[in-house]
Design an enzyme around this catalytic site. Sequence first.
Site, PDB file in Angstrom:
ATOM      1  N   CYS A 204       0.744  -1.047   0.037  1.00  0.00           N
ATOM      2  CA  CYS A 204       0.087  -0.227   0.055  1.00  0.00           C
ATOM      3  C   CYS A 204       0.829   1.346   0.089  1.00  0.00           C
ATOM      4  O   CYS A 204       0.445   2.033  -0.650  1.00  0.00           O
ATOM      5  CB  CYS A 204      -1.073   0.033   1.203  1.00  0.00           C
ATOM      6  SG  CYS A 204      -2.085  -1.215   1.455  1.00  0.00           S
TER       7      CYS A 204
ATOM      8  N   ARG B 270      -7.913  -4.141  -3.273  1.00  0.00           N
ATOM      9  CA  ARG B 270      -7.329  -3.049  -3.962  1.00  0.00           C
ATOM     10  C   ARG B 270      -8.313  -2.751  -5.298  1.00  0.00           C
ATOM     11  O   ARG B 270      -8.284  -3.309  -6.440  1.00  0.00           O
ATOM     12  CB  ARG B 270      -5.761  -3.443  -4.713  1.00  0.00           C
ATOM     13  CG  ARG B 270      -4.883  -3.703  -3.531  1.00  0.00           C
ATOM     14  CD  ARG B 270      -3.479  -3.847  -3.954  1.00  0.00           C
ATOM     15  NE  ARG B 270      -2.736  -4.446  -2.772  1.00  0.00           N
ATOM     16  CZ  ARG B 270      -2.507  -3.801  -1.802  1.00  0.00           C
ATOM     17  NH1 ARG B 270      -2.575  -2.313  -1.973  1.00  0.00           N
ATOM     18  NH2 ARG B 270      -1.823  -4.469  -0.913  1.00  0.00           N
TER      19      ARG B 270
HETATM   20  C1  BEZ Z   1       0.476  -4.537   1.887  1.00  0.00           C
HETATM   21  O1  BEZ Z   1       2.028  -4.982   1.831  1.00  0.00           O
HETATM   22  O2  BEZ Z   1       0.120  -3.750   1.559  1.00  0.00           O
HETATM   23  C2  BEZ Z   1      -0.462  -5.735   2.446  1.00  0.00           C
HETATM   24  C3  BEZ Z   1       0.120  -7.119   1.927  1.00  0.00           C
HETATM   25  C4  BEZ Z   1      -1.089  -8.187   2.436  1.00  0.00           C
HETATM   26  C5  BEZ Z   1      -2.046  -7.641   3.075  1.00  0.00           C
HETATM   27  C6  BEZ Z   1      -2.417  -6.446   3.283  1.00  0.00           C
HETATM   28  C7  BEZ Z   1      -1.590  -5.509   2.896  1.00  0.00           C
END
Ligand code: BEZ
Length: 218
Positions: A52, A129
């Site tokens: 993110c 997402r």
């Molecule tokens: C992230 O790295 O943004 C992420 C990865 C897995 C689940 C939620 C967020």
Amino acid sequence: MPETETTYQLPRIGSPAPAFTATSTHGKISLEDYKDKWFILFSHPADFTPVCTTEFVAFQEVYPELRDYGVELIGLSVDSVSSHLAWIRNIEKNFNKEIEFPVIADLDREVATKYGMIMPGESQTETSRAVFVVDDKQVVRSIIYYPLTTGRNMKEILRLVKALKTTDDKGVPTPANWEPGDKVLVSPPKTVKAMNEREMDPNLECIDWYLCQKELRE
Ligand code: BEZ
């Protein structure tokens, strides 16, 4: 007595964007504020997470170009405004990037539920997402979903917006991997007369009667 649950008609391409009023890093925002404007509403799973964070930096990098195309950006997750504020300050410190677009704090998941941003099979608590492109008539024009572990491609999101606007402005479909400046397609003919006329049109390059392309003239 079973608890009653509100069911929403999830947005689809061509349907009206669901109304919302939400708290964001820019104060209260609602669908009404975006009347007559194109915007992209995107969700992310959680603040202070690696994928993110890279996406937020990348969204900010394309934001000026999106705005040049008349498209606003709104982020969303189920985190609080305080969390969003701390995270965007952290991004500013680590990446020297000021996050200029509003980020919705959808603590009660109202917007996420209306837009179908939660994929319970993947996570019951986080938004996936999702990307919703909404036009100036508040109609959903495109929807993209990516899973939690894959960061989105900003070039594709920009390309999508440019293709949608070109189709609206010039009335033409665009081919695979189209970029501004490339040839555009011609919608297939609906009558024998139209089909025959294509063969005579010096502006068209036809591979077959249904597959013709042309230069886009201003
Ligand atoms: C992230 O790295 O943004 C992420 C990865 C897995 C689940 C939620 C967020």
